[in-house]
Design an enzyme around this catalytic site. Structure first.
Site, PDB file in Angstrom:
ATOM      1  N   ARG A  53     -26.499 -13.304 -44.749  1.00  0.00           N
ATOM      2  CA  ARG A  53     -25.361 -12.449 -44.383  1.00  0.00           C
ATOM      3  C   ARG A  53     -25.934 -11.361 -43.491  1.00  0.00           C
ATOM      4  O   ARG A  53     -26.892 -10.687 -43.875  1.00  0.00           O
ATOM      5  CB  ARG A  53     -24.686 -11.840 -45.622  1.00  0.00           C
ATOM      6  CG  ARG A  53     -24.096 -12.863 -46.594  1.00  0.00           C
ATOM      7  CD  ARG A  53     -22.818 -13.499 -46.078  1.00  0.00           C
ATOM      8  NE  ARG A  53     -21.719 -12.564 -46.029  1.00  0.00           N
ATOM      9  CZ  ARG A  53     -20.961 -12.237 -47.065  1.00  0.00           C
ATOM     10  NH1 ARG A  53     -21.185 -12.775 -48.259  1.00  0.00           N
ATOM     11  NH2 ARG A  53     -19.978 -11.380 -46.931  1.00  0.00           N
ATOM     12  N   SER A  72       0.843  -1.191   0.000  1.00  0.00           N
ATOM     13  CA  SER A  72       0.000   0.000   0.000  1.00  0.00           C
ATOM     14  C   SER A  72       0.879   1.241   0.000  1.00  0.00           C
ATOM     15  O   SER A  72       1.999   1.231   0.525  1.00  0.00           O
ATOM     16  CB  SER A  72      -0.903  -0.006   1.239  1.00  0.00           C
ATOM     17  OG  SER A  72      -1.473   1.269   1.452  1.00  0.00           O
TER      18      SER A  72
END
Length: 453
Positions: free
Chosen positions: A317, A278
């Site tokens: 398509r 940290s």
């Protein structure tokens, strides 16, 4: 200039891998387009569909270094698809109009889909290699801790003892199944696409099916039974399997995070100086890899859903669903590669504190062994009555902070049937591990069989 976490110069090594990023890179994708056009010309010349001279000329220019990528970007932005740009560039490099035979009878989606399958093949190989590494590491942990007692947890509460090896074997069993899934789906997914405008191959009058078969053989793919331009279960299956893999990696990361809590301290991610620290609290050791895994696989699940959505395509398509795959599939592979990379790092260097595991079992003063006591007393006083009696004594133990053994040994009805030594045996976690070791052995056998396959 990178805008995504996958291509970020800062984060790319955390959330993906260089090998997987290469698979889905513009360069590799375009190289696949060129490879397919090359193979198509070779096969069609062999079948007499195009002149051999044309095929030789086309092949001589089917190299990625002959594709101007900046120009291809401009062509793609103008046309909407990159294939025509690639074909045009190859054609224009050929002499005497021989380039007019490139892409003969093919359609944009044929080349795009087949290239995607080639990328999937490369991507799955990387995924499976990492899964094997994770499986091997989990197997080592399962074997080393086959009978290392730890507390099993239900609804985040202490339940009954299991073994750490059992916990690792459970994860290993899922990884083995994922490797089986990858092997199985290859039969359905590593299939080429060459079908023409609407999937009927009407563009090639003679030798259409031979062209399709030859092209797939040239690329090392299976020949499709029928066109799959808008039948996308194969791509969705890949995404779903990657989502399943992510779920297992998420389970691994979740358990590691919970076991790394200060109050638990049973396992730790591998230590490197400064890793997971940290900026303000020097004492912290954050489960940093597990956090990255959690984030990556959460996004993978969203992409899996998108790939399922892409199955809903219109007619022969589609108008949009296909393009979903262009976005989601590369990111799915890249993010799962990052999660696999982090998971492999965790399990290959996992630090296990067996003493902390034992300490956590004992922190309740024997309460976690109440089921063992109930089952031990059942033959003498009946299981249901034993349950109610032990339940009451557990409540008293909690209220008075008295070890359960003292209350059990002092109870007159219990004393009539079992002595203190027998009660202490019932309260020993090592005596209540069930078939943990057997289950570990069964999974390890499955791992050995898979490794030897």
């Amino acid at each position: 200039m990178a805008a995504s976490i996958i291509d970020s110069s800062i984060f790319q090594g955390i959330f993906s891998s260089d090998a997987m990023r290469h698979v889905w890179s513009d360069e590799n994708r375009t190289a696949k387009y060129v490879e397919i056009e090359r193979a198509l010309a070779i096969v069609q010349a062999r079948l007499g569909i195009i002149p051999q001279e044309a095929a030789d000329e086309i092949v001589s220019h089917c190299h990625l270094d002959q594709i101007d990528m900046a120009r291809l970007r401009q062509q793609t932005e103008r046309i909407g698809y990159p294939i025509l740009g690639v074909v045009t560039q190859i054609n224009q490099r050929c002499r005497d109009k021989l380039g007019e035979f490139v892409h003969w009878g093919a359609t944009t989606q044929d080349i795009t889909d087949t290239a995607t399958v080639l990328q999937i093949r490369e991507g799955l190989a990387l995924v499976d290699a990492d899964l094997k590494g994770i499986a091997d590491a989990l197997a080592r942990l399962a074997e080393a801790h086959r009978l290392t007692p730890m507390i099993g947890r239900s609804n985040l509460q202490q339940a009954i003892p299991v073994t750490f090896g059992y916990k690792m074997a459970g994860l290993l069993s899922a990884v083995l199944r994922h490797r089986e899934r990858i092997a199985q789906l290859k039969e359905r997914v590593l299939v080429g696409e060459f079908a023409g405008a609407a999937g009927t191959l009407a563009s090639i009058e003679k030798g259409a099916m031979d062209t399709q078969a030859g092209l797939c053989a040239e690329l090392g793919l299976k020949q499709p039974v029928i066109a799959w331009h808008t039948i996308r279960d194969n791509i969705a299956e890949v995404g779903t399997v990657l989502g399943l893999i992510g779920g297992t990696l998420g389970k691994l990361s979740m358990d590691v995070k919970l076991m790394m809590q200060t109050e638990v301290g049973e396992v730790y991610e591998p230590y490197h100086h400064g890793r997971g620290s940290s900026s303000t609290m020097p004492q912290k050791r954050n489960p940093i890899s597990s956090c990255y895994i959690h984030a990556a696989i959460s996004v993978v699940r969203q992409h899996t859903a998108a790939l399922l959505d892409a199955m809903v395509a219109d007619h022969e398509r589609s108008t949009g669903p296909w393009e979903i795959e262009w976005i989601s599939l590369p990111e799915t592979f890249c993010l799962i590669a990052g999660a696999l990379k982090q998971s492999r790092f965790v399990v290959e260097g996992l630090q296990v504190d067996a003493e902390a595991m034992r300490r956590n079992i004992e922190m309740t003063g024997g309460l976690v062994m109440s089921e063992a006591v109930m089952m031990g007393l059942g033959p003498y006083i009946g299981r249901e009555y034993a349950h109610d009696l032990v339940y009451d004594l557990c409540r008293q133990s909690l209220a008075d902070r008295t070890p359960l053994i003292e209350l059990l040994a002092a109870h007159p009805e219990i004393r009539r049937h079992v002595d203190r030594a027998a009660l202490e045996a019932m309260l020993d976690p090592a005596n209540y591990l069930g078939q943990s070791g057997v289950f570990v052995d069964r999974v390890l056998d499955a791992h050995r069989r898979q490794a030897g396959a």
